[in-house]
Design a protein around this motif. Structure first.
Motif, PDB file in Angstrom:
ATOM      1  N   GLN A 276      33.797  45.223  44.059  1.00 11.67           N
ATOM      2  CA  GLN A 276      31.771  44.308  44.282  1.00 11.67           C
ATOM      3  C   GLN A 276      31.617  45.217  45.787  1.00 11.67           C
ATOM      4  O   GLN A 276      30.307  45.536  45.847  1.00 11.67           O
ATOM      5  N   THR A 277      32.867  45.701  47.218  1.00 13.47           N
ATOM      6  CA  THR A 277      32.065  45.993  48.412  1.00 13.47           C
ATOM      7  C   THR A 277      31.682  47.690  47.863  1.00 13.47           C
ATOM      8  O   THR A 277      31.211  48.072  48.022  1.00 13.47           O
TER       9      THR A 277
ATOM     10  N   LYS B 131      39.262  41.401  38.273  1.00 13.71           N
ATOM     11  CA  LYS B 131      40.021  42.123  39.063  1.00 13.71           C
ATOM     12  C   LYS B 131      38.308  42.229  39.392  1.00 13.71           C
ATOM     13  O   LYS B 131      37.584  43.140  40.331  1.00 13.71           O
TER      14      LYS B 131
ATOM     15  N   SER C 202      36.194  40.918  41.999  1.00 14.73           N
ATOM     16  CA  SER C 202      36.391  40.720  43.259  1.00 14.73           C
ATOM     17  C   SER C 202      35.981  41.206  44.239  1.00 14.73           C
ATOM     18  O   SER C 202      35.084  42.164  44.253  1.00 14.73           O
ATOM     19  N   ARG C 203      36.665  40.964  45.600  1.00 17.07           N
ATOM     20  CA  ARG C 203      35.682  41.447  46.643  1.00 17.07           C
ATOM     21  C   ARG C 203      36.062  43.201  46.912  1.00 17.07           C
ATOM     22  O   ARG C 203      34.924  43.458  47.392  1.00 17.07           O
ATOM     23  N   ASP C 204      36.789  43.406  46.299  1.00 17.14           N
ATOM     24  CA  ASP C 204      36.939  45.129  46.511  1.00 17.14           C
ATOM     25  C   ASP C 204      36.366  46.043  45.867  1.00 17.14           C
ATOM     26  O   ASP C 204      35.396  46.697  46.221  1.00 17.14           O
TER      27      ASP C 204
ATOM     28  N   ASP D 172      26.376  39.526  39.232  1.00 16.99           N
ATOM     29  CA  ASP D 172      27.553  39.515  38.172  1.00 16.99           C
ATOM     30  C   ASP D 172      27.738  38.323  37.774  1.00 16.99           C
ATOM     31  O   ASP D 172      27.039  37.334  37.802  1.00 16.99           O
TER      32      ASP D 172
END
Length: 422
Positions: free
Chosen positions: A143-144, A136, A139-141, A152
């Motif tokens: 990375q946002t 996780k 994950s996009r969350d 990464d």
């Protein structure tokens, strides 16, 4: 016992001693000079040593040991730590040193909300290097939240090439025609069975070490972190996935296999357990290129991130270990671009964008193997009719050859120990 600045003063001093004294092995990972990093992978894949490597590199560049802060969040003194307490690290350092530290944070996923602290550190222009054992974190969350401030990377256990280097085996040009060939083949047999966890090379009883690691991942990274209540069902799920590692399998099928043992489990629980194992970087899943969307999500192939973790479930199982190793190697190279093809024809691995298809077959030329030969070659030829392929390969344990096709193409038959070193 509460976590205080004094706790971190102690940990900072201990971390500096560890950086100074640790015995390093070489891994071909190059850090960008001014980059901040989030390194993610299964436990014991070698992430911590990459932090030590980077710390020692910075010391050769002119930084002092006192500039470096290494904190391992697996330390029992940090159990129950919250994100609000992360700033104590800076406070503890600044109470001793009047300089800006370089920060190395190991297994930081143990602290929920760590990413907000990491973002603040980046905004304050700190050099930061982070590791974790939870997918996780990529994950996009996450990375946002980090907002592009970190590079990464996914860290795996040793590749076969790294494994040979760690064993002191160097390969010169044309090595496969000299005395090194036999050494490589012998080493490959051990690598295929026990995998490439770096620390495993130090132990004679490899099964015990791998069992211990598996329990740590299962209990710490899956059960505790996700508050799993039915441990028996979880363990049976992992066992059934290992037993079926070469086959596409639905969550419903896994649930039925578990229920046949008298254990109650819902299909949704199987789905959750697989997701938890993927999050813990222990498994990865491949979708069927030929499936519709719903089936892509529910019927997958599931592989273990290292052959050692699969091996502890199997008695024998060389065919499964060979295919799992092929999956790992291709996953390294192609990431999410890797899939399989299963619709009337069965091709183990497909990288559609590269026009590259791979079958894993322990043997196709041996006595009584004619049916296997026909099955493996026919599947590749059929797939080439649907998706024009640029490379067609059958990876075997120790067989080699070329199979010409009527359309002018050829199927390469390559021993796994050679294919892994291409």
């Amino acid at each position: 016992m509460s976590i205080t600045k004094e706790t971190f003063r102690t940990l900072i001093q201990e971390g500096q001693e560890e950086i100074k004294n640790v015995e390093l092995y070489n891994r071909p990972f190059e850090f960008e000079a001014n980059g901040r990093y989030v390194l993610v992978g299964v436990r014991q894949a070698g992430k911590s040593y990459l932090l030590y490597k980077r710390a020692r590199e910075m010391m050769t560049e002119g930084y002092q040991l006192e500039d470096l802060v290494y904190i391992n969040f697996d330390d029992e003194r940090l159990l129950g730590m919250t994100a609000n307490e992360l700033d104590l690290i800076l406070q503890a350092y600044q109470s001793v040193y009047s300089r800006t530290p370089i920060l190395f944070f190991d297994e930081i996923q143990n602290v929920d909300g760590w990413e907000h602290f990491a973002r603040r550190l980046a905004n304050m222009k700190y050099h930061v290097y982070i590791t974790g054992s939870n997918a996780k974190m990529l994950s996009r969350d996450i990375q946002t939240v980090l907002g592009g401030r970190y590079l990464d990377a996914q860290i795996y256990p040793y590749t076969f090439y790294e494994y040979l280097e760690a064993m002191g085996i160097t390969l010169e040009k044309e090595w496969q025609y000299g005395s090194k060939r036999a050494i490589v083949q012998q080493s490959f047999a051990d690598y295929m069975k026990w995998g490439g966890f770096p620390e495993l090379l130090l132990f004679r009883n490899k099964r015990n070490w791998l069992n211990s690691l598996y329990e740590k991942i299962l209990l710490g990274d899956i059960i505790l972190r996700n508050k799993v209540k039915n441990e028996t069902a979880l363990r049976l799920t992992m066992k059934r996935l290992a037993d079926n590692v070469m086959q596409p399998i639905s969550y419903n099928r896994v649930a039925n296999l578990i229920r046949s043992t008298g254990t109650t489990i819902a299909v949704s629980s199987v789905s959750d357990y697989v997701r938890y194992a993927v999050d813990a970087c222990m498994l990865f899943s491949l979708e069927n290129y030929a499936s519709k969307f719903v089936e892509k999500e529910t019927v997958k192939k599931h592989y273990f991130v290292d052959n050692g973790l699969l091996s502890i479930f199997l008695l024998g199982g060389n065919t499964a270990l060979l295919e799992n190793l092929c999956a790992i190697h291709l996953r390294h190279q192609y990431g999410n671009g890797l899939c399989f093809y299963h619709k009337n024809i069965d091709v183990d691995f497909l990288v559609a964008e590269q026009g590259y298809a791979v079958q894993a077959s322990y043997s196709i030329y041996g006595e009584g193997m004619q049916d296997t030969f026909e099955r493996e070659t026919k599947a590749l030829k059929q797939l080439d009719g649907f998706i024009p392929l640029r490379r067609l390969v059958i990876v075997t344990y120790d067989e080699e050859g070329v199979i010409p096709l009527d359309n002018g193409k050829q199927i390469e038959v390559i021993p796994a120990w050679k294919w892994l070193l291409e």
